[in-house]
Design an enzyme around this catalytic site. Structure first.
Site, mmCIF file in Angstrom:
data_model
loop_
_atom_site.group_PDB
_atom_site.id
_atom_site.type_symbol
_atom_site.label_atom_id
_atom_site.label_comp_id
_atom_site.label_asym_id
_atom_site.label_seq_id
_atom_site.Cartn_x
_atom_site.Cartn_y
_atom_site.Cartn_z
ATOM 1 N N ASP A 138 0.815 -1.217 0.000
ATOM 2 C CA ASP A 138 0.000 0.000 0.000
ATOM 3 C C ASP A 138 0.850 1.269 0.000
ATOM 4 O OD1 ASP A 138 -1.517 2.248 1.605
ATOM 5 O OD2 ASP A 138 -3.075 0.929 0.806
ATOM 6 N N TRP A 167 -5.575 1.649 -0.221
ATOM 7 C CA TRP A 167 -5.551 0.815 -1.427
ATOM 8 C C TRP A 167 -5.675 -0.660 -1.065
ATOM 9 C CZ3 TRP A 167 -7.134 4.448 -3.850
ATOM 10 C CH2 TRP A 167 -6.531 5.700 -3.885
ATOM 11 N N ASP A 168 -5.106 -1.073 0.057
ATOM 12 C CA ASP A 168 -5.322 -2.441 0.531
ATOM 13 C C ASP A 168 -6.809 -2.687 0.795
ATOM 14 O OD1 ASP A 168 -2.767 -3.534 0.507
ATOM 15 O OD2 ASP A 168 -2.283 -2.838 2.515
ATOM 16 N N VAL A 169 -7.445 -1.730 1.470
ATOM 17 C CA VAL A 169 -8.861 -1.884 1.798
ATOM 18 C C VAL A 169 -9.696 -1.957 0.528
ATOM 19 C CG1 VAL A 169 -10.836 -0.742 2.865
ATOM 20 C CG2 VAL A 169 -8.640 -0.798 4.055
ATOM 21 N N GLY A 172 -9.154 -5.252 -1.277
ATOM 22 C CA GLY A 172 -9.864 -6.365 -0.659
ATOM 23 C C GLY A 172 -11.328 -6.412 -1.074
#
Length: 411
Positions: A138, A167-169, A172
């Site tokens: 991220d 960006w990870d969230v 996902g």
């Protein structure tokens, strides 16, 4: 309440997903599905995955991060370095619902091609760092996509990364959406899919969809604006007793409410005339926000938070005081306990605490009290019950170091 009971109640009940992942994006995809009722089997190497000890930690050393992202899942611990261990994972995929979500392509025998040779309708969902297969996390994606250079106080020179791994969230949630889209496609056509999501592409797509990239292509130069809301009328202010709060007046009605609440209508009308502006226009309010914020700041700074919040509550203006995590967890604990999103979870190594269910409010997806699994907690039921391995085969796998006897480990 057990994970099985939660799953039976959710709209994705009956869907089985094998998750081979670590860190944020792919575990969040699995959590999203599990909280909607899917049976998510989290596969880890012997001893647990590399994210098992990630901060923040409970006083015991148990990862609160891991516990939060893996609630309601079942855990399988196998020696992934051994082909026999990977064969067990492949069996769980092809003999289950044929769905694997992963964040690496380290093992060809768990890739889309190998699995689809065993089951033609397999759905293989993969997170990569970059579209070309390169690695990224991220914070490196943040660095390369412009956002840290427009985040932070106006005039600040150095880049400022956001503490939320946005960006990870987002990745996902894209993984979960892609998986469900592929499952829908399979239900209609009988065909499997290879779903790919690159973390960098998520950031680029959202930078494009939100207009940041188009603005730059057309010659715009976005700069830092602190807590001012770009393009509209909102910022943070501080009351006489030191309470800092955020407000946003997006609509003409909210702007009128703001003038009526403060009694600044005549002053603002005079400023409007002097500046040859039209403050009924959102763009003009934004362009002249410094002068307008100065007037509002003076009004707020002579009043207590009790006075200001009471006045705001009679309007349609959007507002909230700033609260810390400690405020939410301690001072407002009663509010969390009463919130239907939360349920008490008794997590080994942590103890009882309030944890959220799915923010998707859909019939059959109540707040879940299911905890996160311990390393290899469900080895026996997954291998014996789901794959039908006889006791002698289980004993041989343990003797060969492919799986571990959880009772011996816990002893």
């Amino acid at each position: 309440m057990s994970a099985g009971q939660d799953q039976a109640a959710g709209p994705l009940a009956g869907l089985r997903v094998v998750e081979l992942s670590s860190f944020v994006a792919t575990p969040l995809a699995g959590l999203t599905l599990a909280q909607l009722g899917a049976d998510v089997i989290r596969v880890e190497p012997l001893g647990g995955g590399p994210d098992r000890g990630r901060w923040p930690l409970a006083p015991s050393g148990t990862s609160l991060y891991w516990s939060g992202l893996n609630r309601g899942k079942r855990a399988l611990e196998v020696n992934l370095a051994d082909p026999a261990g990977r064969a067990l994972v492949a069996d769980l995929v092809v003999e289950g619902d044929g769905i694997l979500v992963a964040n690496n392509e380290r093992w060809a025998d768990l890739g889309h091609q190998a699995l689809s040779e065993r089951r033609s309708d397999v759905i293989h969902v993969l997170l990569t760092g970059r579209r070309d297969g390169g690695t990224a996390v991220d914070y490196t994606v943040q660095a390369g996509t412009g956002f840290p250079l427009v985040t932070g106080p106006a005039g600040h020179a150095a880049p400022v990364n956001h503490v939320l791994p946005a960006w990870d969230v987002a990745a996902g949630l894209y993984l979960a959406a892609g998986l469900l889209a592929a499952e829908r496609h399979r239900a209609r056509t009988g065909l499997g899919s290879a779903v790919r999501v690159a973390l960098e592409d998520v950031a680029l797509a959202l930078a494009g969809n939100l207009g940041y990239l188009a603005e730059a292509q057309l010659g715009g130069d976005r700069v830092r604006e602190g807590n001012d809301v770009h393009g509209t009328f909102g910022t943070d202010l501080t009351t006489a007793d030191g309470v800092r709060f955020m407000f946003v007046a997006l609509t003409p009605r909210q702007w009128r409410d703001l003038l009526e609440m403060t009694g600044l209508g005549d002053v603002v009308a005079g400023l409007e005339k002097a500046l040859d502006a039209d403050f009924a226009d959102e763009g003009d309010r934004y362009r002249h926000r410094a002068a307008l914020f100065g007037l509002l700041g003076s009004w707020v700074s002579t009043r207590s938070w009790a006075e200001v919040s009471e006045a705001l509550s009679r309007t349609r203006i959007l507002w909230s005081p700033y609260r810390s995590f400690a405020d939410l967890a301690a001072h407002d604990a009663a509010e969390l306990r009463a919130h239907p999103l939360f349920a008490t979870v008794d997590q080994p190594g942590v103890g009882p605490y309030l944890a959220p269910g799915s923010p998707i409010d859909v019939a059959g997806a109540p707040a879940s009290s299911a905890r996160a699994p311990q390393v290899g907690e469900h080895n026996a039921e997954l291998l014996a019950e789901r794959l039908g391995l006889p006791p002698e085969r289980m004993a041989a796998l343990m003797a060969d170091g492919v799986v571990r006897d959880r009772q011996e480990v816990e002893a």
